[in-house]
Design a protein around this motif. Structure first.
Motif, PDB file in Angstrom:
ATOM      1  N   TYR A   1       0.820  -1.113   0.034  1.00 44.66           N
ATOM      2  CA  TYR A   1       0.077  -0.087  -0.076  1.00 44.66           C
ATOM      3  C   TYR A   1       0.885   1.072   0.079  1.00 44.66           C
ATOM      4  O   TYR A   1       0.307   2.228   0.056  1.00 44.66           O
ATOM      5  CB  TYR A   1      -0.929   0.103   1.191  1.00 44.66           C
TER       6      TYR A   1
ATOM      7  N   TYR B   1      -5.654   8.170   6.209  1.00 46.97           N
ATOM      8  CA  TYR B   1      -5.929   7.819   7.509  1.00 46.97           C
ATOM      9  C   TYR B   1      -6.122   6.140   7.697  1.00 46.97           C
ATOM     10  O   TYR B   1      -5.371   5.709   8.721  1.00 46.97           O
ATOM     11  CB  TYR B   1      -7.120   8.340   7.955  1.00 46.97           C
TER      12      TYR B   1
ATOM     13  N   PRO C   1      -3.225   2.109  11.696  1.00 51.24           N
ATOM     14  CA  PRO C   1      -2.860   0.747  12.238  1.00 51.24           C
ATOM     15  C   PRO C   1      -1.626   0.822  12.733  1.00 51.24           C
ATOM     16  O   PRO C   1      -1.134   0.467  13.717  1.00 51.24           O
ATOM     17  CB  PRO C   1      -3.096  -0.349  11.310  1.00 51.24           C
TER      18      PRO C   1
ATOM     19  N   LEU D   1       0.114 -14.461  19.046  1.00 46.48           N
ATOM     20  CA  LEU D   1       0.592 -13.641  19.968  1.00 46.48           C
ATOM     21  C   LEU D   1      -0.357 -12.628  20.297  1.00 46.48           C
ATOM     22  O   LEU D   1      -0.953 -11.791  19.371  1.00 46.48           O
ATOM     23  CB  LEU D   1       1.809 -13.054  19.607  1.00 46.48           C
TER      24      LEU D   1
ATOM     25  N   THR E   1      -2.553  -9.350  21.531  1.00 53.03           N
ATOM     26  CA  THR E   1      -1.827  -8.073  21.445  1.00 53.03           C
ATOM     27  C   THR E   1      -1.587  -7.891  22.729  1.00 53.03           C
ATOM     28  O   THR E   1      -0.485  -6.797  22.989  1.00 53.03           O
ATOM     29  CB  THR E   1      -3.268  -7.137  21.025  1.00 53.03           C
TER      30      THR E   1
ATOM     31  N   ALA F   1      -0.614 -10.105   4.290  1.00 54.89           N
ATOM     32  CA  ALA F   1      -0.720  -9.192   3.295  1.00 54.89           C
ATOM     33  C   ALA F   1      -0.515  -7.806   3.627  1.00 54.89           C
ATOM     34  O   ALA F   1      -0.444  -6.920   2.607  1.00 54.89           O
ATOM     35  CB  ALA F   1      -2.317  -9.393   2.819  1.00 54.89           C
ATOM     36  N   HIS F   2      -0.470  -7.557   4.819  1.00 54.76           N
ATOM     37  CA  HIS F   2      -0.368  -6.082   5.173  1.00 54.76           C
ATOM     38  C   HIS F   2       1.057  -5.688   5.435  1.00 54.76           C
ATOM     39  O   HIS F   2       1.461  -4.732   5.686  1.00 54.76           O
ATOM     40  CB  HIS F   2      -0.986  -5.725   6.577  1.00 54.76           C
ATOM     41  N   ARG F   3       1.755  -6.723   5.151  1.00 53.95           N
ATOM     42  CA  ARG F   3       3.245  -6.503   5.575  1.00 53.95           C
ATOM     43  C   ARG F   3       3.860  -6.243   3.976  1.00 53.95           C
ATOM     44  O   ARG F   3       3.373  -6.044   3.131  1.00 53.95           O
ATOM     45  CB  ARG F   3       3.747  -7.420   6.108  1.00 53.95           C
TER      46      ARG F   3
ATOM     47  N   LEU G   1       4.547 -12.067  13.920  1.00 56.00           N
ATOM     48  CA  LEU G   1       4.030 -12.026  15.363  1.00 56.00           C
ATOM     49  C   LEU G   1       3.533 -10.763  16.003  1.00 56.00           C
ATOM     50  O   LEU G   1       2.251 -10.437  16.134  1.00 56.00           O
ATOM     51  CB  LEU G   1       4.696 -13.121  16.338  1.00 56.00           C
ATOM     52  N   LEU G   2       4.329  -9.871  15.858  1.00 53.30           N
ATOM     53  CA  LEU G   2       4.483  -8.446  16.200  1.00 53.30           C
ATOM     54  C   LEU G   2       3.139  -7.751  15.579  1.00 53.30           C
ATOM     55  O   LEU G   2       2.425  -6.977  15.886  1.00 53.30           O
ATOM     56  CB  LEU G   2       5.615  -7.814  16.436  1.00 53.30           C
TER      57      LEU G   2
ATOM     58  N   ALA H   1      -0.146  -8.866  16.011  1.00 51.91           N
ATOM     59  CA  ALA H   1      -0.581  -8.526  17.341  1.00 51.91           C
ATOM     60  C   ALA H   1      -0.938  -7.114  17.530  1.00 51.91           C
ATOM     61  O   ALA H   1      -1.627  -6.559  18.269  1.00 51.91           O
ATOM     62  CB  ALA H   1       0.293  -9.105  18.252  1.00 51.91           C
ATOM     63  N   LEU H   2      -0.245  -6.408  16.904  1.00 51.06           N
ATOM     64  CA  LEU H   2       0.112  -4.808  16.992  1.00 51.06           C
ATOM     65  C   LEU H   2      -0.657  -4.088  16.128  1.00 51.06           C
ATOM     66  O   LEU H   2      -0.861  -2.660  16.418  1.00 51.06           O
ATOM     67  CB  LEU H   2       1.339  -4.400  17.501  1.00 51.06           C
ATOM     68  N   ARG H   3      -0.761  -4.376  15.051  1.00 46.99           N
ATOM     69  CA  ARG H   3      -1.130  -3.362  13.780  1.00 46.99           C
ATOM     70  C   ARG H   3      -2.676  -3.884  13.504  1.00 46.99           C
ATOM     71  O   ARG H   3      -2.735  -4.722  12.895  1.00 46.99           O
ATOM     72  CB  ARG H   3      -0.297  -3.631  12.537  1.00 46.99           C
ATOM     73  N   HIS H   4      -3.407  -3.175  14.069  1.00 45.16           N
ATOM     74  CA  HIS H   4      -4.926  -3.207  13.623  1.00 45.16           C
ATOM     75  C   HIS H   4      -5.668  -2.092  13.030  1.00 45.16           C
ATOM     76  O   HIS H   4      -5.145  -0.841  13.364  1.00 45.16           O
ATOM     77  CB  HIS H   4      -5.550  -3.739  14.968  1.00 45.16           C
ATOM     78  N   PRO H   5      -6.340  -2.190  12.426  1.00 46.55           N
ATOM     79  CA  PRO H   5      -7.314  -1.070  11.688  1.00 46.55           C
ATOM     80  C   PRO H   5      -8.055  -0.384  13.110  1.00 46.55           C
ATOM     81  O   PRO H   5      -8.065  -1.093  14.346  1.00 46.55           O
ATOM     82  CB  PRO H   5      -8.479  -1.745  10.936  1.00 46.55           C
ATOM     83  N   ASP H   6      -8.022   0.750  12.986  1.00 47.87           N
ATOM     84  CA  ASP H   6      -8.846   1.565  14.024  1.00 47.87           C
ATOM     85  C   ASP H   6     -10.052   1.346  14.163  1.00 47.87           C
ATOM     86  O   ASP H   6     -10.818   1.443  13.049  1.00 47.87           O
ATOM     87  CB  ASP H   6      -8.613   3.047  13.865  1.00 47.87           C
TER      88      ASP H   6
ATOM     89  N   ALA I   1     -12.522   2.766  15.963  1.00 47.26           N
ATOM     90  CA  ALA I   1     -13.323   3.926  16.357  1.00 47.26           C
ATOM     91  C   ALA I   1     -13.547   4.786  15.245  1.00 47.26           C
ATOM     92  O   ALA I   1     -12.568   5.490  15.192  1.00 47.26           O
ATOM     93  CB  ALA I   1     -12.752   4.393  17.668  1.00 47.26           C
TER      94      ALA I   1
ATOM     95  N   GLU J   1     -11.532   8.901  13.175  1.00 46.88           N
ATOM     96  CA  GLU J   1     -11.398   8.898  11.734  1.00 46.88           C
ATOM     97  C   GLU J   1     -12.284  10.356  11.424  1.00 46.88           C
ATOM     98  O   GLU J   1     -11.725  11.068  10.696  1.00 46.88           O
ATOM     99  CB  GLU J   1     -11.592   7.826  10.696  1.00 46.88           C
TER     100      GLU J   1
END
Lengths: 205, 281
Positions: A13, A36, A41, A129, A131, B11-13, B34-35, B38-43, B45, B49
């Motif tokens: 992206y 955004y 993320p 893992l 979060t 896919a997001h990497r 793994l990280l 575990a840590l990269r999520h769409p927002d 809320a 936005e």
């Protein structure tokens, strides 16, 4: 290294991000929404790692600044990730300063962190893992390692970009990221563990 | 750094890109995956936005998006930014080296010229620093003391230099008349004794170079030292051009010729001075 020769680390992206940024700079509101969604993320993950629970608030502060200064930015999608990470970091540091920086994981927590979590087993590669645990582990790292790992892995910056965000030499950031990942690997029981036996409690980090 | 295969396959990497170098995180693809997961999520809320987009709109209306790009806002790929920086760096390096080179050349030039005046070249007649003394040859002998232009009493260094020069000028009548020659002759006890005198003297002085670098310059035996161009050989690396030239120099004109002498073109060589003087013996 990095004498203009290291190719940028491109993320999925990035091209789309660069295009959306350009359109947003021309005034396209929906393009900004795309920006955004692509950036948030990684930004949130990074902020969670350094400020914990207040990450969302700090992220909102960052986006105000990003929205305001959007016209000043020059660069491609990967550069935009670096630019926004820098803004987010400044907001995070301001936040921490206001709070007089919370102490890092206490000694007790450290022991807890060393215990194999429900998702880890001795003999299997960790498949997932949570979060929660990921954050615990990362926040248990020395700060420079935590930031280096987060910027490289979660935000997806390349070495030079991460170094620029942190204001450090690329070599130092490289070392910090490497050490941080090595430590995490050990804690997770993933590659890099040399001992075959069961993980010991309170294993030194 | 070699090609890095994305272990996570997320896919997001990042895309696997053939031209890309492996990042420093090489070796821990599993941890990275793994990280990331575990840590990269769409927002989750949507209001955040909306707030961000509202801020964008407000800034746009306010004309904030026309603001100039500050240095911190410039994240263009390094190749573009680097060119300017490298050009600047290159220029500064070139200028710096020219400046240093210029200083060095000037140093040589200045000392060379002072040498030149004192001792001109081949028939290096040891004479006073004043050029005319040299050329005059016969006349100045009378004005012995002062003509030398030096108040220094003849020293071993002078003798050294004189002897060396003597070799150069032997047979050239006029040279022998210069003041310094007169001194040498007096010391040696006559022209026929000069050779022996010099032999004895220079022999004793030979070890001196080992004593001190300072002394070395003045006593460079290597090619009679009379040659200003070769002067540098006398005193390797001594940056002190005046010094190296010791060559034929006229003991009288000594300052430039011998090391350690204060006359070293004003170049401070404090540690050399005592050595040079003492080293002769």
């Amino acid at each position: 290294m990095g004498q203009g020769g290291e190719p940028r680390r491109a993320q999925a992206y990035d091209g789309e991000l660069g295009a959306a940024v350009a359109r947003a700079q021309d005034g396209d509101e929906s393009a900004f929404a795309v920006v955004y969604r692509i950036v948030q993320p990684g930004l949130l993950g990074y902020l969670r790692g350094i400020v914990g629970d207040d990450a969302e608030d700090v992220a909102s502060d960052a986006w105000l600044e990003i929205a305001r200064d959007l016209g000043r930015f020059k660069g491609d999608g990967a550069g935009f990730r670096g630019w926004t990470a820098t803004i987010a970091r400044h907001r995070a540091l301001d936040h921490l300063r206001r709070l007089r920086v919370r102490p890092r994981a206490s000694a007790l927590e450290q022991d807890v962190l060393d215990l194999p979590g429900p998702h880890d087993t001795h003999d299997q590669v960790v498949e997932s893992l949570s979060t929660e645990r990921a954050l615990d582990l990362v926040r248990g790292l020395p700060p420079d390692q935590a930031e280096a790992v987060l910027l490289r892995v979660v935000v997806g910056l390349d070495g030079p970009a991460a170094a620029r965000v942190l204001g450090k030499r690329p070599g130092a950031v490289r070392t910090a990221a490497h050490r941080g990942l090595k430590r995490l690997a050990r804690q997770l029981g993933v590659e890099g563990v040399t001992d075959d036996g069961p993980r010991t409690l309170g294993e030194s980090k | 750094m070699g090609e890095r295969t994305s272990g996570g396959g997320d896919a997001h990497r990042r895309h696997a890109h053939p031209a890309r170098c492996a990042p420093d995180t090489d070796g821990h693809p599993q941890v990275e995956a793994l990280l990331t997961r575990a840590l990269r999520h769409p927002d989750v809320a949507p209001e955040r936005e909306r707030q961000a987009v509202a801020a964008f709109r407000a800034a746009r209306e306010a004309g904030a998006h026309r603001a100039r790009t500050r240095r911190r806002d410039d994240w263009r790929p390094r190749a573009q930014r680097h060119t300017v920086r490298s050009l600047r760096a290159t220029l500064s390096v070139v200028l710096a080296s020219l400046a240093l080179g210029g200083v060095a050349v000037a140093a040589i030039g200045s000392s060379g010229s002072s040498q030149g005046s004192a001792d001109d070249g081949a028939p290096r007649t040891p004479s006073a620093s004043a050029p005319d003394d040299r050329r005059a040859g016969p006349a100045p002998t009378v004005t012995s003391g002062t003509s030398a232009g030096q108040d220094r009493p003849p020293s071993a260094q002078d003798t050294e230099a004189q002897c060396r020069a003597y070799d150069q000028v032997a047979g050239r009548g006029k040279a022998l008349d210069a003041t310094a020659w007169q001194r040498l002759l007096a010391a040696a006890g006559g022209e026929e004794n000069v050779t022996a005198y010099c032999a004895a003297h220079t022999a004793s002085a030979t070890p001196a170079p080992e004593n001190s670098r300072g002394g070395g310059g003045g006593q460079d035996k290597s090619g009679e030292g009379a040659d200003p161009a070769a002067g540098t050989t006398g005193d390797a690396g001594n940056g002190n051009a005046g010094n190296t030239e010791g060559g034929g120099d006229t003991g009288a004109a000594g300052d430039t010729a011998t090391v350690g002498s204060t006359g070293n073109n004003g170049r401070p060589e404090p540690e050399k001075t005592p050595d040079a003087k003492g080293g002769e013996q």
